[in-house]
Design an enzyme around this catalytic site. Structure first.
Site, PDB file in Angstrom:
ATOM      1  N   GLY A 128       0.795  -1.234   0.000  1.00  0.00           N
ATOM      2  CA  GLY A 128       0.000   0.000   0.000  1.00  0.00           C
ATOM      3  C   GLY A 128       0.822   1.276   0.000  1.00  0.00           C
ATOM      4  O   GLY A 128       0.365   2.297   0.507  1.00  0.00           O
ATOM      5  N   SER A 129       2.005   1.258  -0.613  1.00  0.00           N
ATOM      6  CA  SER A 129       2.785   2.508  -0.635  1.00  0.00           C
ATOM      7  C   SER A 129       2.090   3.563  -1.499  1.00  0.00           C
ATOM      8  O   SER A 129       2.176   4.760  -1.207  1.00  0.00           O
ATOM      9  CB  SER A 129       4.229   2.265  -1.091  1.00  0.00           C
ATOM     10  OG  SER A 129       4.288   1.969  -2.458  1.00  0.00           O
ATOM     11  N   ASN A 130       1.393   3.142  -2.541  1.00  0.00           N
ATOM     12  CA  ASN A 130       0.624   4.117  -3.333  1.00  0.00           C
ATOM     13  C   ASN A 130      -0.565   4.657  -2.545  1.00  0.00           C
ATOM     14  O   ASN A 130      -0.882   5.842  -2.622  1.00  0.00           O
ATOM     15  CB  ASN A 130       0.155   3.487  -4.655  1.00  0.00           C
ATOM     16  CG  ASN A 130       1.262   3.473  -5.687  1.00  0.00           C
ATOM     17  OD1 ASN A 130       1.554   4.496  -6.299  1.00  0.00           O
ATOM     18  ND2 ASN A 130       1.901   2.332  -5.860  1.00  0.00           N
TER      19      ASN A 130
ATOM     20  N   LYS B 275     -16.945 -14.434  -7.493  1.00  0.00           N
ATOM     21  CA  LYS B 275     -16.564 -13.007  -7.559  1.00  0.00           C
ATOM     22  C   LYS B 275     -17.805 -12.122  -7.413  1.00  0.00           C
ATOM     23  O   LYS B 275     -17.789 -11.109  -6.731  1.00  0.00           O
ATOM     24  CB  LYS B 275     -15.872 -12.747  -8.904  1.00  0.00           C
ATOM     25  CG  LYS B 275     -15.294 -11.334  -9.041  1.00  0.00           C
ATOM     26  CD  LYS B 275     -14.782 -11.052 -10.439  1.00  0.00           C
ATOM     27  CE  LYS B 275     -13.504 -11.772 -10.772  1.00  0.00           C
ATOM     28  NZ  LYS B 275     -12.303 -11.104 -10.261  1.00  0.00           N
TER      29      LYS B 275
ATOM     30  N   MET C 294      -4.840  -7.040  -6.517  1.00  0.00           N
ATOM     31  CA  MET C 294      -4.387  -8.116  -7.399  1.00  0.00           C
ATOM     32  C   MET C 294      -5.520  -8.981  -7.964  1.00  0.00           C
ATOM     33  O   MET C 294      -5.325 -10.167  -8.220  1.00  0.00           O
ATOM     34  CB  MET C 294      -3.374  -9.005  -6.642  1.00  0.00           C
ATOM     35  CG  MET C 294      -2.146  -8.259  -6.150  1.00  0.00           C
ATOM     36  SD  MET C 294      -1.250  -7.434  -7.482  1.00  0.00           S
ATOM     37  CE  MET C 294      -0.435  -8.843  -8.202  1.00  0.00           C
ATOM     38  N   ARG C 295      -6.676  -8.385  -8.166  1.00  0.00           N
ATOM     39  CA  ARG C 295      -7.804  -9.136  -8.736  1.00  0.00           C
ATOM     40  C   ARG C 295      -8.436  -8.373  -9.878  1.00  0.00           C
ATOM     41  O   ARG C 295      -8.461  -7.142  -9.839  1.00  0.00           O
ATOM     42  CB  ARG C 295      -8.905  -9.334  -7.678  1.00  0.00           C
ATOM     43  CG  ARG C 295      -8.475 -10.195  -6.611  1.00  0.00           C
ATOM     44  CD  ARG C 295      -9.484 -10.479  -5.547  1.00  0.00           C
ATOM     45  NE  ARG C 295      -8.776 -11.408  -4.697  1.00  0.00           N
ATOM     46  CZ  ARG C 295      -8.723 -12.704  -4.901  1.00  0.00           C
ATOM     47  NH1 ARG C 295      -9.433 -13.261  -5.863  1.00  0.00           N
ATOM     48  NH2 ARG C 295      -7.991 -13.481  -4.134  1.00  0.00           N
ATOM     49  N   LEU C 296      -8.963  -9.128 -10.828  1.00  0.00           N
ATOM     50  CA  LEU C 296      -9.722  -8.480 -11.904  1.00  0.00           C
ATOM     51  C   LEU C 296     -11.045  -7.980 -11.350  1.00  0.00           C
ATOM     52  O   LEU C 296     -11.675  -8.647 -10.527  1.00  0.00           O
ATOM     53  CB  LEU C 296     -10.003  -9.483 -13.017  1.00  0.00           C
ATOM     54  CG  LEU C 296      -8.878  -9.771 -14.001  1.00  0.00           C
ATOM     55  CD1 LEU C 296      -9.353 -10.807 -15.020  1.00  0.00           C
ATOM     56  CD2 LEU C 296      -8.432  -8.503 -14.702  1.00  0.00           C
ATOM     57  N   ILE C 297     -11.447  -6.813 -11.818  1.00  0.00           N
ATOM     58  CA  ILE C 297     -12.750  -6.280 -11.422  1.00  0.00           C
ATOM     59  C   ILE C 297     -13.820  -6.944 -12.296  1.00  0.00           C
ATOM     60  O   ILE C 297     -13.675  -7.052 -13.512  1.00  0.00           O
ATOM     61  CB  ILE C 297     -12.775  -4.745 -11.616  1.00  0.00           C
ATOM     62  CG1 ILE C 297     -11.726  -4.067 -10.714  1.00  0.00           C
ATOM     63  CG2 ILE C 297     -14.169  -4.178 -11.348  1.00  0.00           C
ATOM     64  CD1 ILE C 297     -11.965  -4.185  -9.223  1.00  0.00           C
TER      65      ILE C 297
ATOM     66  N   HIS D 113      -0.312   0.683 -13.198  1.00  0.00           N
ATOM     67  CA  HIS D 113       0.381  -0.550 -13.577  1.00  0.00           C
ATOM     68  C   HIS D 113       1.852  -0.229 -13.861  1.00  0.00           C
ATOM     69  O   HIS D 113       2.147   0.748 -14.552  1.00  0.00           O
ATOM     70  CB  HIS D 113      -0.293  -1.150 -14.822  1.00  0.00           C
ATOM     71  CG  HIS D 113       0.294  -2.462 -15.214  1.00  0.00           C
ATOM     72  ND1 HIS D 113      -0.013  -3.645 -14.574  1.00  0.00           N
ATOM     73  CD2 HIS D 113       1.216  -2.778 -16.160  1.00  0.00           C
ATOM     74  CE1 HIS D 113       0.675  -4.628 -15.123  1.00  0.00           C
ATOM     75  NE2 HIS D 113       1.435  -4.134 -16.084  1.00  0.00           N
TER      76      HIS D 113
HETATM   77  C1  GRF Z   1       2.523  -0.822  -7.816  1.00  0.00           C
HETATM   78  O1  GRF Z   1       3.786  -0.907  -8.415  1.00  0.00           O
HETATM   79  C2  GRF Z   1       1.445  -0.751  -8.853  1.00  0.00           C
HETATM   80  O2  GRF Z   1       1.877  -0.268 -10.085  1.00  0.00           O
HETATM   81  C3  GRF Z   1       1.024  -2.189  -9.015  1.00  0.00           C
HETATM   82  O3  GRF Z   1       1.177  -2.770  -7.763  1.00  0.00           O
HETATM   83  C4  GRF Z   1       2.187  -2.075  -7.040  1.00  0.00           C
HETATM   84  C5  GRF Z   1       1.588  -1.777  -5.698  1.00  0.00           C
HETATM   85  O4  GRF Z   1       2.564  -1.275  -4.819  1.00  0.00           O
HETATM   86  N1  GRF Z   1      -0.307  -2.283  -9.526  1.00  0.00           N
HETATM   87  P1  GRF Z   1       2.144  -0.681  -3.420  1.00  0.00           P
HETATM   88  O5  GRF Z   1       1.330  -1.766  -2.688  1.00  0.00           O
HETATM   89  O6  GRF Z   1       1.333   0.539  -3.663  1.00  0.00           O
HETATM   90  O7  GRF Z   1       3.432  -0.405  -2.712  1.00  0.00           O
END
Ligand code: GRF
Length: 200
Positions: free
Chosen positions: A12-14, A65, A90-93, A109
């Site tokens: 979850g760094s983003n 799903k 990590m799942r398709l919507i 991505h």
């Molecule tokens: C990111 O690199 C994003 O592009 C991909 O998954 C990664 C998630 O990283 N979809 P984080 O969990 O936000 O650190």
């Protein structure tokens, strides 16, 4: 100010970058909920620290799903969520969420799509020995990383690039690009994503 949901499965760094810019007053949004399909994900801790409610589910507890997405949709609606941000989910919507939110779901991505869709885009880029890769933010459709592209940023690979070094470069791009793109989408809203969704 729009209510958004962030979906994450891992570190979850983003998600954290988005929390930080909102707290700094640089993104006009309210994260109403974190949706997470991994009960041990670090993203959940980040939500707790930031005082953001979480909807945590284990897909194995559901028969399909459609089943778990119905629960997610109920949660999102009860929180007044208008826009969905996938950040390492990590799942398709599936159809259930697309019916409610298509055109209002974005994903980030770690490659220049359409190159290297799906899992381990960074490993795929290294294996292919490309000199340039990057980051793509796109609207989400049924496919695997196939929706209309909103923005891309390139990153140059060095001769001795490792997975760790490339991941670091990609993350530092993502942590700036995602918040600024969200600010654009959420403030200039319907027109931009309406247009993109139709022309692609
Ligand atoms: C990111 O690199 C994003 O592009 C991909 O998954 C990664 C998630 O990283 N979809 P984080 O969990 O936000 O650190």
């Amino acid at each position: 100010m729009k209510n958004i949901a962030v979906f994450a499965s891992g570190s979850g760094s983003n998600f954290q970058a988005i929390i930080d810019v909102i707290q700094a007053g640089e993104l006009d949004a309210n994260i109403s909920i974190l949706v997470c399909d991994k009960p041990n994900a670090y993203a959940i801790k980040r939500a707790r620290v930031a005082g953001i409610p979480s909807f945590i589910f284990n897909p194995k507890d559901y028969t399909s799903k459609e089943d778990y997405e119905k629960d997610i949709a109920t949660e999102l609606k009860s929180k007044g969520v208008e826009f969905v941000v996938l950040a390492g989910y990590m799942r398709l919507i599936g159809d259930t969420l697309l019916e409610e939110y298509e055109g209002r779901i974005v994903n980030i991505h770690p490659s220049l799509l359409p190159d290297f869709p799906g899992k381990d885009a960074i490993g795929q880029a290294l294996d292919a020995k490309v000199k340039v890769s990057g980051v793509t933010i796109h609207f989400v459709d049924k496919g695997m990383d196939t929706g209309p592209i909103i923005v891309q940023e390139r990153v140059r690979l060095d001769q001795f690039e490792t997975r760790e070094s490339l991941q670091g470069k990609i993350h530092s791009i993502e942590h700036k690009l995602y918040p600024s793109t969200l600010q654009m989408l959420l403030t200039q809203g319907g027109e931009i994503y309406g247009k993109k969704a139709r022309t692609n």
